[in-house]
Design a protein around this motif. Structure first.
Motif, short mmCIF file in Angstrom:
data_model
loop_
_atom_site.label_atom_id
_atom_site.label_comp_id
_atom_site.label_asym_id
_atom_site.label_seq_id
_atom_site.Cartn_x
_atom_site.Cartn_y
_atom_site.Cartn_z
N CYS A 206 -11.94 -65.89 -24.27
CA CYS A 206 -12.76 -65.01 -25.11
C CYS A 206 -11.97 -64.41 -26.27
O CYS A 206 -12.57 -63.89 -27.22
CB CYS A 206 -13.35 -63.88 -24.26
SG CYS A 206 -14.55 -64.43 -23.02
N VAL A 215 -16.72 -68.77 -28.59
CA VAL A 215 -18.18 -68.75 -28.39
C VAL A 215 -18.54 -69.39 -27.06
O VAL A 215 -19.43 -68.89 -26.34
CB VAL A 215 -18.88 -69.47 -29.56
CG1 VAL A 215 -20.35 -69.69 -29.26
CG2 VAL A 215 -18.73 -68.66 -30.84
N LYS A 219 -20.53 -67.40 -24.11
CA LYS A 219 -21.78 -67.92 -23.56
C LYS A 219 -21.69 -68.10 -22.04
O LYS A 219 -22.69 -67.95 -21.34
CB LYS A 219 -22.12 -69.25 -24.22
CG LYS A 219 -22.66 -69.13 -25.63
CD LYS A 219 -23.06 -70.49 -26.18
CE LYS A 219 -23.66 -70.35 -27.58
NZ LYS A 219 -24.04 -71.67 -28.14
N LEU A 222 -22.39 -64.85 -20.53
CA LEU A 222 -23.76 -64.42 -20.77
C LEU A 222 -24.77 -65.19 -19.95
O LEU A 222 -25.90 -64.76 -19.79
CB LEU A 222 -24.11 -64.57 -22.26
CG LEU A 222 -23.37 -63.65 -23.22
CD1 LEU A 222 -23.79 -63.96 -24.65
CD2 LEU A 222 -23.63 -62.19 -22.89
N GLY A 223 -24.36 -66.35 -19.45
CA GLY A 223 -25.30 -67.18 -18.70
C GLY A 223 -25.53 -66.64 -17.31
O GLY A 223 -24.69 -65.93 -16.74
N MET A 316 -23.10 -61.75 -29.60
CA MET A 316 -22.64 -62.23 -28.29
C MET A 316 -21.57 -61.31 -27.71
O MET A 316 -21.59 -60.98 -26.51
CB MET A 316 -22.07 -63.65 -28.42
CG MET A 316 -23.09 -64.72 -28.69
SD MET A 316 -22.30 -66.34 -28.74
CE MET A 316 -23.69 -67.34 -29.29
#
Length: 693
Positions: A206, A215, A219, A222-223, A316
């Motif tokens: 990150c 990114v 992600k 975030l999933g 994000m």
């Protein structure tokens, strides 16, 4: 064995391969001849490694196919291919490199090559500028590691590969770093490497300077994990059954009030079952496995403040930070002041920013830290200079933040926002009512008395909400109803037994005794009335004592008994009835939504964008929707029920197509005459009859 066509074997390698697999001993001489040819071809190939070589491709495939037949002669063959790839990996022709990789995979499938040696080589080959090869190697690495951990976890192998993967994430080659990260993420999703070590290695990505890598890591956090819904676990016997209330409604006197209460209990039971049947909104995810979420959130915020990335990447990062704060109850006060600058109605993706503000709120955040965010929402969104949709979204955002941090909203601001319950626009009105409904469960004392609703037994049990207080109960709430039901059943049995004894007594006429008994009964009634009034006054004064007694009974039941499914069903029904049984006079109100006790880990964007409004359409859109609804439907109007459409029609059908002047006289006959007209007609008729005589 008879050997045929020996002169063609050196040129026909597939045929020789087939014969060797059948009888390796008989064709050893031909194999040695091909092996020597392979060694000579390798020496010539090293002089020009960047050129395609079809002969080398055929010989490499042949040797890999028959390697298990001659283990002694081909003992150094796998290492020879590995050395060749390590020395000329970037110089080799793409077709030669792909063919050698397939041969190595074939040797690995035959257990002639150690998995660590092959996987380390493939990780190094990810640096090659060959997209097809990288995709091929990625699929093989994932499949191979998954197969090795199929029966049981190979901890030693996984540790070695994870260490090598961690070094690959620090590589200077962009493709190698991105592909290594994708492999780790895919292995986590396949539940192969789903441990904390893998997650924390991915967390380091990150902070990568490569945007694609950063990114991909964001992600990943975030999933969501796929929701596992097991139909076998759902049992209809565990549902809240309102049949007891229905039975009581049948036995008791039918009144409109009882019918309304029955319908409310049914709705509450259906809502409770729906909440139980829903899967967990956010299952055990990677973000829970982080070793130091506080440090990660601080670094992400620091990186966000100095970065020049696109706005989508910033969103994000804000989302990940908000989830870290909300799930781990972190303290990152600078985050709220940073996100506060984006809270403008004209801001792009403003609803998502409001969602992040709500996700970053939790009970342990000091109220004075969240209060400026709520004031910004009230000043920028909940004003009449904005549209009704903007005001509704602002109220919804305030509700979501306050459901997680109820102490952050002051009494004055809450009462100001509650006044929008009578706003002219429906969306604003419903959003304000949802905020009022939330505080009825959490802090009803902040609301105006008329907004608190009718007091119920459930509202009486609400305890004061203080900062840092944890509501951890050592009993099952509502378990006291089991003892009360048992006592009522015992009283019914005693009354039935006493009633049967009374039937055996014989009535004796004693007028004096009857008069005395009537006077005694009247005195007892007066004493009962006075006693009931005293009890009511006592109950009003000792409401806390009643609640303490219920808690004591519930603790007694929880400790002394093993509760069964039937007991839990009774408790659920009793808790539902508490929301309907009033403890005092007040105005009627709708059923309450228990939003405060049913908050999820994440905030749904639809909860903030939820606008109670019927969308307006122009005339053309309405006509189009009407026509779409008429498709496949029978034509409206008279239906001709004749079997033969060519046959004659009735007079009634023919009359519909005639001119009105032709049937005018028939229509007038059917007009109802008044009583006077009937008298005149009867008189004329009688006169006519008299003249005829």
């Amino acid at each position: 064995m008879v050997r045929k066509h020996n002169n063609q074997l050196p040129e026909n390698l597939p045929q020789l391969q087939n014969l060797i697999k059948r009888d390796p001993t008989s064709y050893k001489e031909e194999f040695l001849q091909q092996h020597q040819h392979f060694q000579n071809t390798i020496e010539l190939f090293q002089l020009a490694p960047d050129q395609p070589n079809k002969t080398l491709d055929e010989l490499v495939t042949f040797m890999a196919q028959v390697a298990q037949c001659y283990p002694t002669e081909l003992s150094k063959f796998p290492q020879q291919l590995i050395d060749l790839m390590q020395k000329y990996n970037t110089l080799l022709d793409s077709s030669v490199r792909m063919n050698i990789c397939k041969a190595l995979i074939l040797l690995r499938n035959k257990n002639l090559l150690m998995p660590t040696d092959l996987l380390e080589l493939f990780f190094q080959l990810l640096r090659c500028q060959d997209k097809a090869l990288r995709q091929f190697l990625e699929n093989h690495i994932i499949t191979d590691i998954k197969n090795m951990n199929m029966k049981h976890k190979n901890a030693k192998l996984n540790t070695t590969l994870q260490k090598f993967m961690f070094t690959m994430l620090k590589d200077t080659n962009v493709h190698a770093v991105k592909m290594s990260l994708d492999i780790m993420i895919e292995l986590y999703k396949k539940n192969v490497w789903n441990d904390a070590k893998t997650v924390n290695v991915i967390a380091t990505a990150c902070f990568s300077k490569i945007t694609k890598v950063m990114v991909a890591a964001l992600k990943f956090f975030l999933g969501k994990d796929p929701e596992e819904k097991d139909s076998d676990n759902s049992d209809s016997e565990d549902e809240v059954d309102p049949r007891e209330v229905m039975m009581a409604n049948k036995v008791n006197k039918k009144t409109r009030k009882r019918a309304k209460e029955l319908s409310k209990v049914k709705k509450l039971a259906a809502k409770a079952y729906k909440k139980k049947s829903q899967a967990v909104s956010f299952n055990f995810s990677a973000i829970h496995l982080l070793h130091d979420p506080q440090d990660m959130a601080e670094k992400l915020l620091k990186q966000l403040e100095v970065t020049n990335q696109r706005f989508e990447v910033k969103l994000m990062t804000l989302d990940v930070i908000s989830r870290l704060i909300g799930l781990h109850n972190l303290f990152l006060f600078n985050y709220y002041s940073y996100i506060q600058r984006f809270m403008q109605p004209h801001q792009r993706e403003v609803t998502r920013i409001l969602q992040f503000a709500a996700q970053a709120s939790h009970d342990l955040v000091p109220p004075d830290v969240i209060e400026p965010v709520l004031k910004t929402l009230a000043n920028n969104f909940i004003t009449e200079r904005n549209s009704s949709d903007v005001m509704a979204i602002g109220l919804n955002a305030v509700r979501e933040i306050c459901s997680r941090c109820p102490l952050s909203l002051s009494e004055d601001l809450l009462r100001d926002l509650a006044q929008y319950k009578s706003y002219r626009d429906r969306s604003v009105m419903m959003a304000a009512k949802s905020l009022i409904q939330l505080y009825r469960h959490v802090r009803p004392d902040l609301l105006h008395k008329k907004d608190r609703g009718r007091p119920t037994e459930a509202s009486d049990e609400i305890e004061t909400f203080d900062y840092g207080k944890i509501d951890a109960k050592d009993y099952v709430p509502g378990a006291d109803v089991l003892l009360s039901q048992e006592k009522s059943n015992e009283e019914i049995e005693i009354n039935s037994e006493s009633g049967s004894d009374d039937d055996e007594w014989i009535d004796i006429d004693q007028s004096d005794e009857e008069e005395e008994s009537v006077e005694e009964e009247e005195d007892e009634k007066e004493d009962k009335i006075n006693g009931s009034n005293r009890k009511n006054l006592k109950a009003k004064k000792s409401k806390k004592e009643v609640l303490e007694e219920k808690k004591a009974l519930a603790q007694q039941v929880t400790i002394e008994r093993i509760l069964t499914d039937e007991d839990f069903k009774k408790i659920d029904v009793a808790n539902l009835q508490k929301q309907l049984q009033t403890t005092g006079q007040g105005r009627k109100r709708k059923m309450e939504d228990d939003n405060a006790n049913n908050k999820s880990e994440l905030v749904k964007l639809s909860d903030i964008e939820n606008i109670y409004k019927k969308r307006k359409h122009d005339k053309q859109t309405r006509i189009q929707s009407v026509k779409e609804g008429q498709e496949g439907r029978e034509k409206f109007g008279y239906k001709d029920g004749r079997v033969n459409i060519h046959c004659s029609k009735t007079n009634r059908e023919k009359r519909k197509k005639k001119n009105y002047q032709m049937i005018k006289h028939k229509v007038q006959r059917k007009v109802k005459r008044s009583f006077k007209d009937k008298q005149i007609a009867l008189r004329n008729h009688l006169i006519k009859l008299k003249k005829m005589k």
